[in-house]
Design a protein around this motif. Structure first.
Motif, PDB file in Angstrom:
ATOM      1  N   ARG A 213       8.119  -2.459 -13.701  1.00 37.77           N
ATOM      2  CA  ARG A 213       7.631  -1.681 -12.559  1.00 37.77           C
ATOM      3  C   ARG A 213       6.206  -2.108 -12.234  1.00 37.77           C
ATOM      4  O   ARG A 213       5.395  -2.330 -13.138  1.00 37.77           O
ATOM      5  N   LEU A 214       5.911  -2.229 -10.948  1.00 37.72           N
ATOM      6  CA  LEU A 214       4.559  -2.547 -10.481  1.00 37.72           C
ATOM      7  C   LEU A 214       4.047  -1.376  -9.650  1.00 37.72           C
ATOM      8  O   LEU A 214       4.731  -0.939  -8.726  1.00 37.72           O
ATOM      9  N   TRP A 215       2.858  -0.881  -9.975  1.00 31.80           N
ATOM     10  CA  TRP A 215       2.315   0.222  -9.198  1.00 31.80           C
ATOM     11  C   TRP A 215       1.146  -0.243  -8.328  1.00 31.80           C
ATOM     12  O   TRP A 215       0.583  -1.302  -8.543  1.00 31.80           O
ATOM     13  N   ASP A 216       0.838   0.573  -7.321  1.00 33.96           N
ATOM     14  CA  ASP A 216      -0.151   0.231  -6.296  1.00 33.96           C
ATOM     15  C   ASP A 216       0.250  -1.048  -5.572  1.00 33.96           C
ATOM     16  O   ASP A 216      -0.600  -1.825  -5.135  1.00 33.96           O
ATOM     17  N   ALA A 217       1.546  -1.260  -5.436  1.00 32.95           N
ATOM     18  CA  ALA A 217       2.076  -2.433  -4.744  1.00 32.95           C
ATOM     19  C   ALA A 217       2.275  -2.097  -3.264  1.00 32.95           C
ATOM     20  O   ALA A 217       2.350  -0.923  -2.884  1.00 32.95           O
ATOM     21  N   PRO A 218       2.380  -3.111  -2.400  1.00 31.37           N
ATOM     22  CA  PRO A 218       2.689  -2.845  -0.990  1.00 31.37           C
ATOM     23  C   PRO A 218       3.957  -2.008  -0.876  1.00 31.37           C
ATOM     24  O   PRO A 218       4.954  -2.280  -1.553  1.00 31.37           O
ATOM     25  N   ASP A 219       3.909  -1.005  -0.027  1.00 37.22           N
ATOM     26  CA  ASP A 219       5.008  -0.052   0.105  1.00 37.22           C
ATOM     27  C   ASP A 219       5.599  -0.173   1.504  1.00 37.22           C
ATOM     28  O   ASP A 219       5.424   0.693   2.358  1.00 37.22           O
TER      29      ASP A 219
END
Length: 256
Positions: A213-219
């Motif tokens: 999981r990658l957080w603060d990624a482009p949404d």
């Protein structure tokens, strides 16, 4: 909380409802949209486990983890036998804020109260159940890993730098800040070099039996497409409606 009939819900395994407690309808919207991974920030306030992105927010909401998540999930499991059709396992990820040991000690009675719906480890053996509790953020030390009701969200950096150092039976997921590894903003196509790096990362993580999981990624849509195609297991999103709509059209292969 209104509980929808199971037949109306098509769960998917890619979406991760990030900071779910900040949604206008915490938990309810995530279940309506078929999310199988739901993250909640938790704080201990005067002996109570409250949900909120910050301690101030938690006090303002005055909403307990039990009332907002555990009790409604239990009601659903009692009614249907599972959260979704086909006994799809749901991850409830708790982001511990503040002192990890105090938070865990406050959580423990709730884990015991709802243990029948939670994935358990007894004698070192995992016992299947509808909901798996995974702790991220500040993490407590347990007296025994052989007897527990929680799992851990580990460090992607550790998994990449020291393959095999994390036991997927204890730490099934790993995470990192997207911006530590990538600069792409989610517009257009991810640069070839960054896409190759992402592919290498997911291959390494999966070879170790872990989920990534990658957080603060482009949404946004182009980012979702890229992450799912590259094998990112849990795609962080705050746009539950948008992700579910995209998933229903383009993500059939990732249905749970």
């Amino acid at each position: 909380m209104k509980i929808l009939p199971k037949t109306q819900i098509a769960p998917h395994r890619s979406g991760h409802s990030h900071n779910d407690e900040m949604q206008s309808r915490p938990l309810e919207q995530a279940l309506q949209e078929g999310f199988t991974s739901i993250e909640v920030d938790v704080h201990v306030v005067k002996g109570r486990l409250l949900v909120g992105h910050t301690a101030k927010d938690a006090v303002h909401k005055n909403l307990t983890l039990e009332d907002a998540y555990l009790a409604p999930l239990h009601k659903r499991v009692e009614q249907f036998g599972s959260v979704y059709p086909q006994s799809t396992e749901v991850t409830l990820m708790l982001d511990f804020k503040g002192n990890a040991q105090t938070t865990y000690n406050t959580l423990l009675p709730l884990l015991q109260k709802y243990e029948r719906m939670l994935v358990q480890v007894h004698g070192g053996e995992q016992q299947a159940a509808p909901i798996k509790v995974v702790v991220t953020g500040n993490q407590p030390k347990l007296e025994s890993l052989a007897e527990r009701s929680i799992f851990f969200d580990g460090s992607l950096k550790q998994a990449l730098d020291h393959p095999g150092s994390l036991d997927p039976k204890v730490t099934p997921t790993v995470q990192a800040n997207y911006h530590v590894y990538f600069r792409w903003n989610g517009e257009g196509t991810m640069p070839a070099g960054e896409r190759e790096k992402l592919d290498r990362m997911t291959r390494s993580v999966h070879a170790q039996g872990l989920q990534m999981r990658l957080w603060d990624a482009p949404d946004k849509v182009r980012a979702w497409e890229t992450f799912v195609a590259a094998g990112v297991d849990r795609v962080n999103t705050d746009d539950l409606d948008g992700f579910a709509a995209w998933q229903s059209v383009h993500g059939a292969s990732k249905n749970a």
